[in-house]
Design a protein around this motif. Structure first.
Motif, short mmCIF file in Angstrom:
data_model
loop_
_atom_site.label_atom_id
_atom_site.label_comp_id
_atom_site.label_asym_id
_atom_site.label_seq_id
_atom_site.Cartn_x
_atom_site.Cartn_y
_atom_site.Cartn_z
N ASP A 14 22.07 78.34 26.48
CA ASP A 14 22.44 77.87 27.82
C ASP A 14 21.31 77.96 28.83
O ASP A 14 21.55 77.99 30.04
CB ASP A 14 23.68 78.62 28.35
N HIS A 15 20.08 77.97 28.36
CA HIS A 15 18.94 77.94 29.28
C HIS A 15 18.39 76.52 29.46
O HIS A 15 17.38 76.34 30.14
CB HIS A 15 17.84 78.90 28.83
N GLY A 16 19.05 75.55 28.82
CA GLY A 16 18.72 74.16 29.10
C GLY A 16 17.74 73.50 28.15
O GLY A 16 17.07 72.53 28.53
N LYS A 17 17.66 73.97 26.89
CA LYS A 17 16.71 73.38 25.94
C LYS A 17 17.04 71.91 25.65
O LYS A 17 16.17 71.04 25.72
CB LYS A 17 16.72 74.18 24.64
N ALA A 87 15.57 80.06 31.72
CA ALA A 87 16.24 79.62 32.95
C ALA A 87 15.85 80.53 34.11
O ALA A 87 15.89 81.76 34.00
CB ALA A 87 17.75 79.63 32.77
N ASP A 89 17.39 81.14 36.81
CA ASP A 89 18.50 81.89 37.38
C ASP A 89 18.96 83.06 36.51
O ASP A 89 19.78 83.86 36.92
CB ASP A 89 19.69 80.96 37.68
N GLU A 90 18.44 83.17 35.27
CA GLU A 90 18.81 84.28 34.39
C GLU A 90 17.61 85.08 33.91
O GLU A 90 17.73 86.28 33.64
CB GLU A 90 19.59 83.76 33.17
N THR A 96 15.53 85.07 24.02
CA THR A 96 14.17 84.71 24.45
C THR A 96 13.17 85.56 23.69
O THR A 96 12.19 85.06 23.14
CB THR A 96 13.99 84.96 25.96
N THR A 116 13.15 76.59 33.54
CA THR A 116 14.14 75.57 33.88
C THR A 116 15.11 76.02 34.98
O THR A 116 15.13 77.18 35.38
CB THR A 116 14.95 75.18 32.63
N LYS A 117 15.91 75.05 35.41
CA LYS A 117 16.97 75.26 36.42
C LYS A 117 16.41 75.77 37.74
O LYS A 117 17.08 76.53 38.47
CB LYS A 117 18.05 76.20 35.88
N CYS A 118 15.19 75.37 38.06
CA CYS A 118 14.57 75.83 39.31
C CYS A 118 15.24 75.24 40.54
O CYS A 118 15.06 75.75 41.66
CB CYS A 118 13.08 75.46 39.31
N SER A 151 13.04 71.17 36.40
CA SER A 151 14.48 70.96 36.42
C SER A 151 14.80 69.67 35.67
O SER A 151 14.31 68.61 36.04
CB SER A 151 15.01 70.87 37.85
#
Length: 364
Positions: A14-17, A87, A89-90, A96, A116-118, A151
């Motif tokens: 859920d880190h956006g790969k 990510a 936010d995490e 990782t 990611t998710k910046c 992002s």
């Protein structure tokens, strides 16, 4: 030498790969219905990406959940460089760290970090996330890697990320196109009108339509190559460093994931491997003289007995010579990298305990 390259993702669930791969390539690598319903990648995904120079590279997207580490390793074995996805936010999470260790054990020596998710955090939190990453990456093969805030949702940083990926690939050596073909199989399926198709990252050699291949270790039957596809297009030949789909003249049951395609009579399966073994520093305890672990090599997974050859125990962070006695044979060559995993998680980590390099293979 081949100039073709394969990059792979790595990182916590859920880190956006997958979203990042889609934003970079336009290809959704989640092909299964259950993956789309649950929003969790469980199988390897494949795409291709055009770099700023115009060159095309293959992309392997791996699952981030700890239950799918076997799948992650099967995808990571053939990559030239990694895009470690974290990510903002995490921050750094258990997978990782484990994915980073696995990539290092598999011999990956280059890559970039996609933060990611910046778009979900402030600039101050982005700075803190980058500082944390520098601490975690210190002493690893990514210690000097570029960290690119980005992002997939807004597109911020994607151009910079593509440029950083190309820079990470620039200094890497090419793959051997003159030696025998080796293609570890990571997917087997059937297509109406074509028959059996297998996919994998071609480790070495040049493969042509009409060639004959044998799947090791099963050696059920020799198969003729009916067709080849690279990046969704039919080709007359494929080379080392390419993601290759091979249409074979055998039934679906004749080949399994985890086997390796090779020319007949060139290689033999191995049941005993002499290796150089590195015990990860994060491990909880010393590795005893004899232990039972799981070895990942190529796209295969096997139970094995590990026997240290020159000492009674191996402390975390140390390296020693050892022998792997495999429950079932697999295809291995000197110089191949492997990963060893146990059955109990390490602190803030998965169950990977070490890995290393094959020095000698003893045939069945």
């Amino acid at each position: 030498m081949s100039a073709f390259r394969v990059i792979g993702t790595a990182g916590h669930i859920d880190h956006g790969k997958t979203s990042l791969v889609k934003a970079l390539t336009g290809i959704d690598t989640d092909r299964l219905k259950e993956e789309k319903q649950r929003g969790i990648t469980s199988e390897l995904g494949f795409a291709h990406m055009r770099l700023p120079s115009g060159a095309i590279v293959s992309v392997v997207d791996v699952p981030g959940h700890e239950r799918f580490i076997r799948t992650m390793v099967a995808g990571a074995v053939g990559i030239d460089a990694v895009v470690l996805v974290v990510a903002a936010d995490e921050g750094v999470m258990p997978q990782t760290r484990e994915h980073l260790d696995i990539c290092e054990l598999l011999g990956v020596r280059s890559g970039v970090v996609a933060l990611t998710k910046c778009d979900l955090v402030t600039e101050d939190l982005v700075t803190l996330a980058k500082d944390e990453l520098r601490e975690v990456l210190a002493g690893t093969f990514l210690s000097r890697a570029e960290i690119i805030p980005c992002s997939a949702h807004t597109g911020t940083g994607l151009v910079d990320l593509a440029k950083a990926i190309e820079r990470a690939l620039r200094s890497l050596p090419g793959r051997d196109t003159e030696s025998a073909v080796r293609l570890p199989v990571d997917r087997v399926f059937t297509l109406k009108g074509f028959g059996t198709v297998v996919t994998g990252t071609q480790w070495s050699g040049t493969l042509k339509v009409g060639d004959e291949l044998l799947a090791l270790p099963s050696q059920r039957t020799v198969a003729k190559v009916r067709g080849l596809h690279v990046h969704g297009k039919a080709v007359a030949e494929s080379q080392a460093g390419q993601r290759t789909a091979v249409n074979l003249s055998v039934p679906l049951t004749a080949i399994s994931r985890g086997e390796t395609l090779v020319p007949p009579g060139i290689l033999a399966a191995s049941s005993v491997l002499d290796v150089e073994l590195r015990h990860l520093p994060i491990s909880r305890a010393a590795l005893p003289r004899r232990s039972r672990l799981i070895v990942h090599l190529g796209t295969a997974q096997r139970l094995c007995n590990v026997m240290l050859l020159d000492r009674d125990s191996l402390q975390p962070g140390q390296t020693a010579f050892a022998q792997l006695l495999l429950a079932e044979p697999l295809c291995a060559m000197p110089g191949d990298h492997f990963v060893l995993r146990g059955f109990s998680p390490q602190k803030h980590h998965g169950t990977t305990v070490g890995g290393g390099l094959v020095l000698r293979n003893l045939s069945v």
